[in-house]
Design an enzyme around this catalytic site. Structure first.
Site, PDB file in Angstrom:
ATOM      1  N   LYS A  43       0.808  -1.196   0.000  1.00  0.00           N
ATOM      2  CA  LYS A  43       0.000   0.000   0.000  1.00  0.00           C
ATOM      3  C   LYS A  43       0.854   1.263   0.000  1.00  0.00           C
ATOM      4  O   LYS A  43       0.406   2.336  -0.387  1.00  0.00           O
ATOM      5  CB  LYS A  43      -0.874   0.047   1.271  1.00  0.00           C
ATOM      6  CG  LYS A  43      -1.847  -1.066   1.418  1.00  0.00           C
ATOM      7  CD  LYS A  43      -2.531  -0.917   2.818  1.00  0.00           C
ATOM      8  CE  LYS A  43      -3.405  -2.095   3.126  1.00  0.00           C
ATOM      9  NZ  LYS A  43      -3.903  -2.057   4.509  1.00  0.00           N
ATOM     10  N   GLY A  44       2.056   1.151   0.512  1.00  0.00           N
ATOM     11  CA  GLY A  44       2.869   2.322   0.865  1.00  0.00           C
ATOM     12  C   GLY A  44       3.068   3.375  -0.219  1.00  0.00           C
ATOM     13  O   GLY A  44       3.196   4.552   0.079  1.00  0.00           O
ATOM     14  N   ASP A  97       7.664   2.918  -2.115  1.00  0.00           N
ATOM     15  CA  ASP A  97       7.758   3.960  -1.094  1.00  0.00           C
ATOM     16  C   ASP A  97       9.163   4.122  -0.531  1.00  0.00           C
ATOM     17  O   ASP A  97       9.686   5.220  -0.445  1.00  0.00           O
ATOM     18  CB  ASP A  97       6.745   3.696   0.040  1.00  0.00           C
ATOM     19  CG  ASP A  97       6.868   2.292   0.655  1.00  0.00           C
ATOM     20  OD1 ASP A  97       7.715   1.490   0.210  1.00  0.00           O
ATOM     21  OD2 ASP A  97       6.091   1.995   1.588  1.00  0.00           O
ATOM     22  N   ASP A 100      14.826  -0.097   2.025  1.00  0.00           N
ATOM     23  CA  ASP A 100      15.389  -0.343   3.343  1.00  0.00           C
ATOM     24  C   ASP A 100      16.556  -1.316   3.139  1.00  0.00           C
ATOM     25  O   ASP A 100      17.604  -0.911   2.632  1.00  0.00           O
ATOM     26  CB  ASP A 100      14.252  -0.890   4.221  1.00  0.00           C
ATOM     27  CG  ASP A 100      14.594  -0.970   5.697  1.00  0.00           C
ATOM     28  OD1 ASP A 100      15.718  -0.641   6.056  1.00  0.00           O
ATOM     29  OD2 ASP A 100      13.738  -1.382   6.498  1.00  0.00           O
ATOM     30  N   LYS A 128      16.750   4.532   2.876  1.00  0.00           N
ATOM     31  CA  LYS A 128      17.514   4.389   4.130  1.00  0.00           C
ATOM     32  C   LYS A 128      18.836   3.724   3.803  1.00  0.00           C
ATOM     33  O   LYS A 128      19.019   2.520   4.018  1.00  0.00           O
ATOM     34  CB  LYS A 128      16.750   3.473   5.088  1.00  0.00           C
ATOM     35  CG  LYS A 128      15.656   4.115   5.877  1.00  0.00           C
ATOM     36  CD  LYS A 128      15.215   3.132   6.956  1.00  0.00           C
ATOM     37  CE  LYS A 128      13.794   3.390   7.354  1.00  0.00           C
ATOM     38  NZ  LYS A 128      13.271   2.352   8.255  1.00  0.00           N
ATOM     39  N   ASP A 156       3.302   3.474   6.893  1.00  0.00           N
ATOM     40  CA  ASP A 156       2.553   3.197   8.117  1.00  0.00           C
ATOM     41  C   ASP A 156       3.414   2.683   9.257  1.00  0.00           C
ATOM     42  O   ASP A 156       4.534   2.215   9.062  1.00  0.00           O
ATOM     43  CB  ASP A 156       1.489   2.135   7.833  1.00  0.00           C
ATOM     44  CG  ASP A 156       2.096   0.739   7.691  1.00  0.00           C
ATOM     45  OD1 ASP A 156       3.033   0.578   6.886  1.00  0.00           O
ATOM     46  OD2 ASP A 156       1.644  -0.170   8.405  1.00  0.00           O
ATOM     47  N   ARG A 162      -0.886   6.579   7.521  1.00  0.00           N
ATOM     48  CA  ARG A 162      -0.692   6.634   6.072  1.00  0.00           C
ATOM     49  C   ARG A 162      -1.208   7.948   5.473  1.00  0.00           C
ATOM     50  O   ARG A 162      -0.764   8.377   4.422  1.00  0.00           O
ATOM     51  CB  ARG A 162      -1.413   5.465   5.385  1.00  0.00           C
ATOM     52  CG  ARG A 162      -0.781   4.104   5.636  1.00  0.00           C
ATOM     53  CD  ARG A 162      -1.288   3.092   4.619  1.00  0.00           C
ATOM     54  NE  ARG A 162      -1.068   1.719   5.040  1.00  0.00           N
ATOM     55  CZ  ARG A 162       0.048   1.020   4.807  1.00  0.00           C
ATOM     56  NH1 ARG A 162       1.070   1.580   4.178  1.00  0.00           N
ATOM     57  NH2 ARG A 162       0.149  -0.224   5.207  1.00  0.00           N
TER      58      ARG A 162
HETATM   59  P1  IMP Z   1      13.180  -4.070   2.588  1.00  0.00           P
HETATM   60  O1  IMP Z   1      12.886  -5.397   1.954  1.00  0.00           O
HETATM   61  O2  IMP Z   1      13.973  -4.255   3.856  1.00  0.00           O
HETATM   62  O3  IMP Z   1      13.859  -3.096   1.665  1.00  0.00           O
HETATM   63  O4  IMP Z   1      11.778  -3.500   3.107  1.00  0.00           O
HETATM   64  C1  IMP Z   1      11.057  -2.622   2.364  1.00  0.00           C
HETATM   65  C2  IMP Z   1       9.646  -2.518   2.883  1.00  0.00           C
HETATM   66  O5  IMP Z   1       9.611  -2.405   4.313  1.00  0.00           O
HETATM   67  C3  IMP Z   1       9.007  -1.238   2.371  1.00  0.00           C
HETATM   68  O6  IMP Z   1       8.363  -1.470   1.155  1.00  0.00           O
HETATM   69  C4  IMP Z   1       8.074  -0.853   3.486  1.00  0.00           C
HETATM   70  O7  IMP Z   1       6.832  -1.490   3.317  1.00  0.00           O
HETATM   71  C5  IMP Z   1       8.714  -1.390   4.743  1.00  0.00           C
HETATM   72  N1  IMP Z   1       9.464  -0.353   5.491  1.00  0.00           N
HETATM   73  C6  IMP Z   1      10.806  -0.293   5.640  1.00  0.00           C
HETATM   74  N2  IMP Z   1      11.169   0.761   6.394  1.00  0.00           N
HETATM   75  C7  IMP Z   1      10.017   1.394   6.725  1.00  0.00           C
HETATM   76  C8  IMP Z   1       9.729   2.582   7.512  1.00  0.00           C
HETATM   77  O8  IMP Z   1      10.609   3.272   8.056  1.00  0.00           O
HETATM   78  N3  IMP Z   1       8.423   2.908   7.651  1.00  0.00           N
HETATM   79  C9  IMP Z   1       7.413   2.177   7.081  1.00  0.00           C
HETATM   80  N4  IMP Z   1       7.636   1.082   6.326  1.00  0.00           N
HETATM   81  C10 IMP Z   1       8.923   0.683   6.150  1.00  0.00           C
HETATM   82 MG    MG Z   2       4.115  -1.575   6.091  1.00  0.00          MG
END
Ligand code: IMP
Ligand code: MG
Length: 178
Positions: A43-44, A97, A100, A128, A156, A162
């Site tokens: 959803k982000g 969105d 990470d 990040k 969220d 959101r």
């Molecule tokens: P990754 O696989 O670790 O890159 O995670 C990415 C997903 O984690 C994103 O698409 C978000 O849904 C969620 N996410 C990571 N960091 C945050 C944050 O600080 N706030 C909200 N959602 C986050």
């Molecule tokens: Mg989430």
């Protein structure tokens, strides 16, 4: 109870300005006669995606997808398109969105590439950088941010926040997944 208004990290005006720049960059890199197939990751990315799209001066098609973790294969992410959306031979733009660890986006790119788009690009609003564990090519990045749990503008904390018109940060709920 969670605070009603988290501390601001990126305000509404800064978001609008940067998203306009990203839209211009995307249009500049897209031939005038091309049709951009935009895939918004739910959803982000729904707020960022809506703002970005309205500022891209090209023909577009819009689709949505949801990612989900495979409970039987930890660390593996799959996706479903919420509506039929053809990918083969398209000029595909993934709109996400936040970047990470990068694990989710990398798997998503691999799975979409397997459907043979003509070209694949990715736009993310927030990055990040400090948390990256895998290499992911991303052509358009809005903002590099510190390692905080960010909310608002589509993002969220356990589904809260959101709808905030800015990006803020909170102490992450202990049981918040991604
Ligand atoms: P990754 O696989 O670790 O890159 O995670 C990415 C997903 O984690 C994103 O698409 C978000 O849904 C969620 N996410 C990571 N960091 C945050 C944050 O600080 N706030 C909200 N959602 C986050
Ligand atoms: Mg989430």
């Amino acid at each position: 109870m969670r605070p009603l208004a988290p501390e601001t990290l990126i305000d509404t005006d800064a978001l609008a300005e940067r998203i306009g720049e990203m839209a211009d960059d995307i249009a500049r890199d897209t031939p005038e006669d091309a049709e951009l197939a935009v895939l918004i990751v739910l959803k982000g990315a729904f707020v960022f995606g809506a703002d970005l799209l309205r500022r891209i001066d090209r023909r577009t098609r819009i689709g949505f997808l949801e990612t989900h973790k495979d409970p039987e294969r930890p660390g593996r992410t799959d996706f479903v398109l919420t509506h039929p959306f053809s990918i083969e031979n398209s000029d595909l733009l993934i709109v996400e969105d936040i970047l990470d660890s990068g694990v989710t986006l990398r798997q998503l790119q691999q799975r979409l590439r397997a459907r043979r788009p003509k070209r694949l690009r990715t736009a993310v609003l927030l990055d990040k950088t400090a948390r990256r564990t895998v290499d992911v090519p991303v052509e358009y990045i809005g903002f590099e941010i510190p390692d905080r749990w960010v909310v608002g503008f589509g993002l969220d904390d356990e589904e809260a926040y959101r709808n905030l018109p800015f990006v803020g940060w909170v102490e992450q709920s202990p049981n918040q997944g991604s």
